[in-house]
Design a protein around this motif. Structure first.
Motif, PDB file in Angstrom:
ATOM      1  N   PRO A 193       0.843  -1.211   0.000  1.00 54.76           N
ATOM      2  CA  PRO A 193       0.000   0.000   0.000  1.00 54.76           C
ATOM      3  C   PRO A 193       0.879   1.261   0.000  1.00 54.76           C
ATOM      4  O   PRO A 193       1.836   1.345   0.761  1.00 54.76           O
ATOM      5  N   VAL A 194       0.533   2.221  -0.868  1.00 56.18           N
ATOM      6  CA  VAL A 194       1.345   3.434  -0.953  1.00 56.18           C
ATOM      7  C   VAL A 194       0.542   4.720  -0.794  1.00 56.18           C
ATOM      8  O   VAL A 194       0.973   5.639  -0.122  1.00 56.18           O
ATOM      9  N   LEU A 195      -0.612   4.825  -1.403  1.00 53.43           N
ATOM     10  CA  LEU A 195      -1.401   6.056  -1.348  1.00 53.43           C
ATOM     11  C   LEU A 195      -2.844   5.759  -0.966  1.00 53.43           C
ATOM     12  O   LEU A 195      -3.566   5.125  -1.739  1.00 53.43           O
ATOM     13  N   GLY A 196      -3.251   6.253   0.172  1.00 50.31           N
ATOM     14  CA  GLY A 196      -4.642   6.152   0.575  1.00 50.31           C
ATOM     15  C   GLY A 196      -5.238   4.767   0.441  1.00 50.31           C
ATOM     16  O   GLY A 196      -6.382   4.627   0.025  1.00 50.31           O
ATOM     17  N   GLY A 197      -4.476   3.739   0.759  1.00 51.60           N
ATOM     18  CA  GLY A 197      -4.981   2.380   0.667  1.00 51.60           C
ATOM     19  C   GLY A 197      -4.775   1.727  -0.691  1.00 51.60           C
ATOM     20  O   GLY A 197      -5.021   0.539  -0.846  1.00 51.60           O
ATOM     21  N   LEU A 198      -4.349   2.491  -1.682  1.00 52.08           N
ATOM     22  CA  LEU A 198      -4.066   1.903  -3.001  1.00 52.08           C
ATOM     23  C   LEU A 198      -2.716   1.208  -2.958  1.00 52.08           C
ATOM     24  O   LEU A 198      -1.755   1.721  -2.393  1.00 52.08           O
ATOM     25  N   ASN A 199      -2.652   0.056  -3.604  1.00 51.72           N
ATOM     26  CA  ASN A 199      -1.356  -0.603  -3.679  1.00 51.72           C
ATOM     27  C   ASN A 199      -0.518   0.028  -4.795  1.00 51.72           C
ATOM     28  O   ASN A 199      -1.009   0.850  -5.578  1.00 51.72           O
ATOM     29  N   LEU A 200       0.743  -0.344  -4.825  1.00 49.01           N
ATOM     30  CA  LEU A 200       1.664   0.248  -5.800  1.00 49.01           C
ATOM     31  C   LEU A 200       1.209   0.000  -7.231  1.00 49.01           C
ATOM     32  O   LEU A 200       1.347   0.876  -8.082  1.00 49.01           O
ATOM     33  N   ALA A 201       0.645  -1.153  -7.505  1.00 45.84           N
ATOM     34  CA  ALA A 201       0.202  -1.468  -8.868  1.00 45.84           C
ATOM     35  C   ALA A 201      -0.859  -0.477  -9.343  1.00 45.84           C
ATOM     36  O   ALA A 201      -0.757   0.069 -10.450  1.00 45.84           O
ATOM     37  N   LEU A 202      -1.863  -0.223  -8.511  1.00 44.80           N
ATOM     38  CA  LEU A 202      -2.915   0.721  -8.898  1.00 44.80           C
ATOM     39  C   LEU A 202      -2.392   2.154  -8.960  1.00 44.80           C
ATOM     40  O   LEU A 202      -2.704   2.895  -9.891  1.00 44.80           O
ATOM     41  N   ALA A 203      -1.597   2.538  -7.974  1.00 43.13           N
ATOM     42  CA  ALA A 203      -1.065   3.902  -7.948  1.00 43.13           C
ATOM     43  C   ALA A 203      -0.169   4.148  -9.167  1.00 43.13           C
ATOM     44  O   ALA A 203      -0.268   5.192  -9.820  1.00 43.13           O
ATOM     45  N   TYR A 204       0.698   3.200  -9.472  1.00 44.86           N
ATOM     46  CA  TYR A 204       1.606   3.328 -10.613  1.00 44.86           C
ATOM     47  C   TYR A 204       0.797   3.343 -11.916  1.00 44.86           C
ATOM     48  O   TYR A 204       1.058   4.145 -12.820  1.00 44.86           O
ATOM     49  N   GLY A 205      -0.184   2.472 -12.029  1.00 42.54           N
ATOM     50  CA  GLY A 205      -1.012   2.413 -13.236  1.00 42.54           C
ATOM     51  C   GLY A 205      -1.786   3.697 -13.459  1.00 42.54           C
ATOM     52  O   GLY A 205      -1.830   4.230 -14.580  1.00 42.54           O
ATOM     53  N   ILE A 206      -2.418   4.211 -12.406  1.00 42.63           N
ATOM     54  CA  ILE A 206      -3.140   5.482 -12.524  1.00 42.63           C
ATOM     55  C   ILE A 206      -2.163   6.612 -12.843  1.00 42.63           C
ATOM     56  O   ILE A 206      -2.450   7.490 -13.660  1.00 42.63           O
TER      57      ILE A 206
END
Length: 98
Positions: free
Chosen positions: A49-62
C-alpha cells in the motif's frame, strides 16, 4: 521574385513535431518499462500500500495514465507553438509584421 517555400516549411515543422513526439514517447516508454520491470522481477512490491490504501500497482497504473495525458498536453502545447512560430516567420517573409 517570390518563391513559395511552403513545402520546405512544412517539412521542417513536421520534423520538429516528430522529434518532440519521439522524445516524449521514449520518456513514457522508460516509465512504463519501470512498471513492467517491477511486475516481472519484484511483483511482491506491487501489493504494498502506498497512497490512501491503493497498492503500488494501482497507484503506478493510474500515475501512468495521468502522465500520458500530461505528455499529450505538453505535445499539443509545443506543436501549437511551433505552428505559431512558422506562421509568424511566413508573415515576416511576406513583408508583414510579426
Amino acid at each position: 521574385m517570390h518563391v513559395n517555400n511552403t513545402h520546405e516549411e512544412k517539412e521542417s515543422l513536421t520534423k520538429r513535431k516528430s522529434t518532440l513526439g519521439i522524445r516524449l514517447f521514449f520518456i513514457y516508454l522508460f516509465c512504463y518499462a519501470g512498471f513492467v520491470a517491477i511486475g516481472v522481477f519484484q511483483y511482491e512490491l506491487l501489493s504494498i500500500p502506498v497512497l490512501g490504501g491503493l497498492n503500488l500497482a494501482l497507484a503506478y497504473g493510474i500515475g501512468l495514465i495521468l502522465f500520458a495525458v500530461i505528455l499529450g498536453i505538453v505535445y499539443n502545447y509545443y506543436c501549437s507553438r511551433y505552428e505559431d512560430e512558422a506562421d509568424q516567420d511566413t508573415e515576416v517573409e511576406k513583408g508583414g509584421t510579426a
